[in-house]
Each structure stands twice: as C-alpha cells, then as structure tokens.
Design a protein around this motif. Structure first.
Motif, PDB file in Angstrom:
ATOM      1  N   THR A  89       0.863  -1.182   0.000  1.00 35.12           N
ATOM      2  CA  THR A  89       0.000   0.000   0.000  1.00 35.12           C
ATOM      3  C   THR A  89       0.894   1.225   0.000  1.00 35.12           C
ATOM      4  O   THR A  89       1.687   1.431   0.926  1.00 35.12           O
ATOM      5  CB  THR A  89      -0.915   0.011   1.241  1.00 35.12           C
ATOM      6  N   VAL A  90       0.801   2.022  -1.049  1.00 37.88           N
ATOM      7  CA  VAL A  90       1.684   3.170  -1.224  1.00 37.88           C
ATOM      8  C   VAL A  90       0.876   4.415  -1.585  1.00 37.88           C
ATOM      9  O   VAL A  90      -0.249   4.325  -2.076  1.00 37.88           O
ATOM     10  CB  VAL A  90       2.731   2.903  -2.326  1.00 37.88           C
ATOM     11  N   THR A  91       1.484   5.563  -1.329  1.00 34.55           N
ATOM     12  CA  THR A  91       0.877   6.847  -1.689  1.00 34.55           C
ATOM     13  C   THR A  91       1.771   7.535  -2.705  1.00 34.55           C
ATOM     14  O   THR A  91       3.004   7.525  -2.572  1.00 34.55           O
ATOM     15  CB  THR A  91       0.713   7.740  -0.447  1.00 34.55           C
ATOM     16  N   VAL A  92       1.159   8.123  -3.724  1.00 30.09           N
ATOM     17  CA  VAL A  92       1.911   8.815  -4.771  1.00 30.09           C
ATOM     18  C   VAL A  92       2.402  10.159  -4.254  1.00 30.09           C
ATOM     19  O   VAL A  92       1.599  11.000  -3.822  1.00 30.09           O
ATOM     20  CB  VAL A  92       1.042   9.018  -6.028  1.00 30.09           C
ATOM     21  N   ARG A  93       3.701  10.366  -4.305  1.00 33.26           N
ATOM     22  CA  ARG A  93       4.291  11.640  -3.888  1.00 33.26           C
ATOM     23  C   ARG A  93       4.381  12.609  -5.061  1.00 33.26           C
ATOM     24  O   ARG A  93       4.064  13.782  -4.952  1.00 33.26           O
ATOM     25  CB  ARG A  93       5.694  11.424  -3.302  1.00 33.26           C
ATOM     26  N   GLU A  94       4.850  12.093  -6.194  1.00 33.69           N
ATOM     27  CA  GLU A  94       5.072  12.971  -7.350  1.00 33.69           C
ATOM     28  C   GLU A  94       4.987  12.159  -8.639  1.00 33.69           C
ATOM     29  O   GLU A  94       5.376  10.994  -8.683  1.00 33.69           O
ATOM     30  CB  GLU A  94       6.454  13.623  -7.235  1.00 33.69           C
ATOM     31  N   ILE A  95       4.454  12.791  -9.689  1.00 30.35           N
ATOM     32  CA  ILE A  95       4.366  12.172 -11.007  1.00 30.35           C
ATOM     33  C   ILE A  95       5.106  13.050 -12.006  1.00 30.35           C
ATOM     34  O   ILE A  95       4.849  14.247 -12.103  1.00 30.35           O
ATOM     35  CB  ILE A  95       2.895  12.012 -11.464  1.00 30.35           C
ATOM     36  N   ASP A  96       6.037  12.441 -12.744  1.00 36.36           N
ATOM     37  CA  ASP A  96       6.778  13.149 -13.795  1.00 36.36           C
ATOM     38  C   ASP A  96       6.461  12.461 -15.122  1.00 36.36           C
ATOM     39  O   ASP A  96       7.108  11.478 -15.493  1.00 36.36           O
ATOM     40  CB  ASP A  96       8.286  13.105 -13.522  1.00 36.36           C
ATOM     41  N   PRO A  97       5.431  12.951 -15.866  1.00 38.08           N
ATOM     42  CA  PRO A  97       5.030  12.291 -17.110  1.00 38.08           C
ATOM     43  C   PRO A  97       6.079  12.390 -18.213  1.00 38.08           C
ATOM     44  O   PRO A  97       6.109  11.552 -19.115  1.00 38.08           O
ATOM     45  CB  PRO A  97       3.741  13.014 -17.490  1.00 38.08           C
ATOM     46  N   VAL A  98       6.944  13.391 -18.154  1.00 39.12           N
ATOM     47  CA  VAL A  98       7.977  13.557 -19.187  1.00 39.12           C
ATOM     48  C   VAL A  98       9.045  12.472 -19.040  1.00 39.12           C
ATOM     49  O   VAL A  98       9.405  11.778 -19.993  1.00 39.12           O
ATOM     50  CB  VAL A  98       8.618  14.961 -19.103  1.00 39.12           C
ATOM     51  N   GLN A  99       9.542  12.324 -17.823  1.00 37.41           N
ATOM     52  CA  GLN A  99      10.555  11.302 -17.556  1.00 37.41           C
ATOM     53  C   GLN A  99       9.929   9.926 -17.296  1.00 37.41           C
ATOM     54  O   GLN A  99      10.642   8.943 -17.133  1.00 37.41           O
ATOM     55  CB  GLN A  99      11.394  11.709 -16.329  1.00 37.41           C
ATOM     56  N   LYS A 100       8.605   9.899 -17.242  1.00 37.51           N
ATOM     57  CA  LYS A 100       7.860   8.662 -16.955  1.00 37.51           C
ATOM     58  C   LYS A 100       8.315   8.059 -15.618  1.00 37.51           C
ATOM     59  O   LYS A 100       8.694   6.898 -15.534  1.00 37.51           O
ATOM     60  CB  LYS A 100       8.017   7.652 -18.093  1.00 37.51           C
ATOM     61  N   ARG A 101       8.248   8.898 -14.600  1.00 36.56           N
ATOM     62  CA  ARG A 101       8.644   8.476 -13.262  1.00 36.56           C
ATOM     63  C   ARG A 101       7.565   8.827 -12.243  1.00 36.56           C
ATOM     64  O   ARG A 101       6.945   9.881 -12.325  1.00 36.56           O
ATOM     65  CB  ARG A 101       9.959   9.153 -12.846  1.00 36.56           C
ATOM     66  N   ILE A 102       7.374   7.923 -11.301  1.00 39.41           N
ATOM     67  CA  ILE A 102       6.451   8.160 -10.195  1.00 39.41           C
ATOM     68  C   ILE A 102       7.192   7.842  -8.901  1.00 39.41           C
ATOM     69  O   ILE A 102       7.793   6.769  -8.781  1.00 39.41           O
ATOM     70  CB  ILE A 102       5.195   7.268 -10.299  1.00 39.41           C
ATOM     71  N   SER A 103       7.173   8.766  -7.977  1.00 42.19           N
ATOM     72  CA  SER A 103       7.799   8.516  -6.670  1.00 42.19           C
ATOM     73  C   SER A 103       6.700   8.181  -5.669  1.00 42.19           C
ATOM     74  O   SER A 103       5.655   8.830  -5.634  1.00 42.19           O
ATOM     75  CB  SER A 103       8.616   9.723  -6.203  1.00 42.19           C
ATOM     76  N   LEU A 104       6.966   7.169  -4.868  1.00 41.84           N
ATOM     77  CA  LEU A 104       5.977   6.646  -3.925  1.00 41.84           C
ATOM     78  C   LEU A 104       6.473   6.726  -2.494  1.00 41.84           C
ATOM     79  O   LEU A 104       7.666   6.899  -2.241  1.00 41.84           O
ATOM     80  CB  LEU A 104       5.669   5.181  -4.255  1.00 41.84           C
ATOM     81  N   THR A 105       5.542   6.586  -1.562  1.00 40.12           N
ATOM     82  CA  THR A 105       5.896   6.542  -0.148  1.00 40.12           C
ATOM     83  C   THR A 105       4.971   5.588   0.589  1.00 40.12           C
ATOM     84  O   THR A 105       3.819   5.390   0.180  1.00 40.12           O
ATOM     85  CB  THR A 105       5.822   7.945   0.496  1.00 40.12           C
ATOM     86  N   MET A 106       5.505   4.996   1.658  1.00 42.99           N
ATOM     87  CA  MET A 106       4.685   4.178   2.549  1.00 42.99           C
ATOM     88  C   MET A 106       4.433   4.935   3.846  1.00 42.99           C
ATOM     89  O   MET A 106       3.743   4.457   4.741  1.00 42.99           O
ATOM     90  CB  MET A 106       5.390   2.852   2.873  1.00 42.99           C
ATOM     91  N   LYS A 107       5.021   6.129   3.947  1.00 36.90           N
ATOM     92  CA  LYS A 107       4.964   6.905   5.184  1.00 36.90           C
ATOM     93  C   LYS A 107       3.731   7.800   5.187  1.00 36.90           C
ATOM     94  O   LYS A 107       3.709   8.827   4.522  1.00 36.90           O
ATOM     95  CB  LYS A 107       6.243   7.737   5.335  1.00 36.90           C
ATOM     96  N   GLN A 108       2.716   7.392   5.914  1.00 37.61           N
ATOM     97  CA  GLN A 108       1.501   8.193   6.027  1.00 37.61           C
ATOM     98  C   GLN A 108       1.720   9.272   7.093  1.00 37.61           C
ATOM     99  O   GLN A 108       2.299   9.013   8.142  1.00 37.61           O
ATOM    100  CB  GLN A 108       0.313   7.316   6.418  1.00 37.61           C
ATOM    101  N   ILE A 109       1.246  10.476   6.820  1.00 39.66           N
ATOM    102  CA  ILE A 109       1.500  11.610   7.704  1.00 39.66           C
ATOM    103  C   ILE A 109       1.000  11.366   9.125  1.00 39.66           C
ATOM    104  O   ILE A 109       1.633  11.764  10.100  1.00 39.66           O
ATOM    105  CB  ILE A 109       0.881  12.922   7.129  1.00 39.66           C
TER     106      ILE A 109
END
Length: 199
Positions: A89-109
């Motif tokens: 179970t992950v949360t999306v931190r950032e989406i970069d459609p140009v570089q086709k990269r998605i950064s994820l986190t498991m750390k809920q606030i």
C-alpha cells in the motif's frame, strides 16, 4: 505496428514489428489513472539497493525509495520491508510524465511520530526520556519511538557538575522538562527540573 523494413545479408526483405508500439502508451493519460497524494495497492516487481519498484497499473511502475519506507526504522535494504510479489500500500508523492517516473511513499502523515509532537509535548511538560547518546554539545534523549530531544551540556553540568558523564550514560532514564518544540524541524529542546535556563 511496422517499425522498419530492410534487407538482410542475403538481400531478402526483413520487417521489424512491435506489438507494444501498437498499444496505447499508459503514460499518455497518466493523470487519469494515477493521481498525486492518492493511495494505491500495487505489486512489488523488483528490488534495487535504493528502493523497490511497484506496479500500480499495467505498464505503470513507481519507485518506493528506501527513505520512504519507514518513519522510525532505519532501513538498510528494501528486502527488510518488502519482497518481490508482495502487495504494498503506497501513496503517490510525485508524477513526472515527461521522464515517466512516479515517486511513492509508505509513510503516512498520521503515522509520523512528530505529527502531534507539539500537542503531546507542550512547553513546560515534564517527561521521562532515555539517553540515546552523549555528545560534546549535550545529550540526545529518546522520548518516544522516533522522537528525540536535546538536553544541552550547559544544563547537564549545571545540574550534575563534572559527574554528568556518570549520570547521562546511554540507556539511562532521565526526568526532563520540555522547553520548546519545532515540529517542522523535528527538534525539541529540553531542560532539567529545577534548572533556570539563561535567555
């Protein structure tokens, strides 16, 4: 889809084909499928020393960096937390459609140990902390899992004199007074009961 038409070494025609190129690229409309700050369940597809790649949708993977796996535990290898094939179970931190990269986190606030630090440790509150380590500038005390505070060396010496090294040994519990908390900087300044701090 035909990628190229050429001749081989014997002069015979050779056609390069691709099934993948004929399919719609899921990154073309990525924001319709994946949204920032949203939480998803994805399958861990591979591990690297720096993190794990999680498949969120067919053809779309995101990177769960090792630093985004826990608030309190120091992770040395992603395999300590997840394995290939696991559903994470992950949360999306950032989406970069140009570089086709998605950064994820498991750390809920809400699981951040500092999330309610200012509320739990108001200035003037007396708490018990465990000495984590003693430095030339003071002692670092752990008040809760992942929450530490600084007890300045000047305060320690004012209370215990030169015998402070025998008092502030790692693992020992000390009753301390909260001076102030900076939740944003994850810093807490401590004092000792009965000691007046200089301005």
């Amino acid at each position: 889809k035909v990628l190229k038409v050429e001749k081989d070494a014997n002069g015979r025609p050779k056609i390069g084909l691709s099934m993948k190129a004929a399919m719609r690229d899921p990154w073309d409309d990525i924001h319709e499928h994946i949204k920032g700050s949203e939480t998803y369940s994805g399958r861990v597809v591979r591990l690297m020393p720096f993190g794990a790649f999680v498949e969120l949708k067919p053809g779309i993977e995101g990177l769960l960096h090792i630093s985004e796996m826990s608030w309190t535990k120091r992770i040395h290898n992603p395999s300590e937390v997840v394995k290939v094939g696991d559903i994470a179970t992950v949360t999306v931190r950032e989406i970069d459609p140009v570089q086709k990269r998605i950064s994820l986190t498991m750390k809920q606030i809400e699981n951040d140990p500092w999330f309610k630090a200012a509320e739990l440790y108001p200035a003037g509150k007396t708490v018990v902390g465990k000495v984590e380590r003693l430095k030339p500038f003071g002692a670092i005390l752990e008040l809760a899992d992942g929450v530490t505070g600084l007890l300045p060396i000047s305060t320690i010496k004012a209370k215990f004199g030169e015998a402070y090294k025998n008092t502030c040994v790692p693992g020992k519990d000390l009753e301390v007074l909260v001076q102030n908390v900076s939740q944003a900087e994850r810093k807490m300044l401590l004092s000792l009961p009965g000691i007046e701090e200089a301005d």
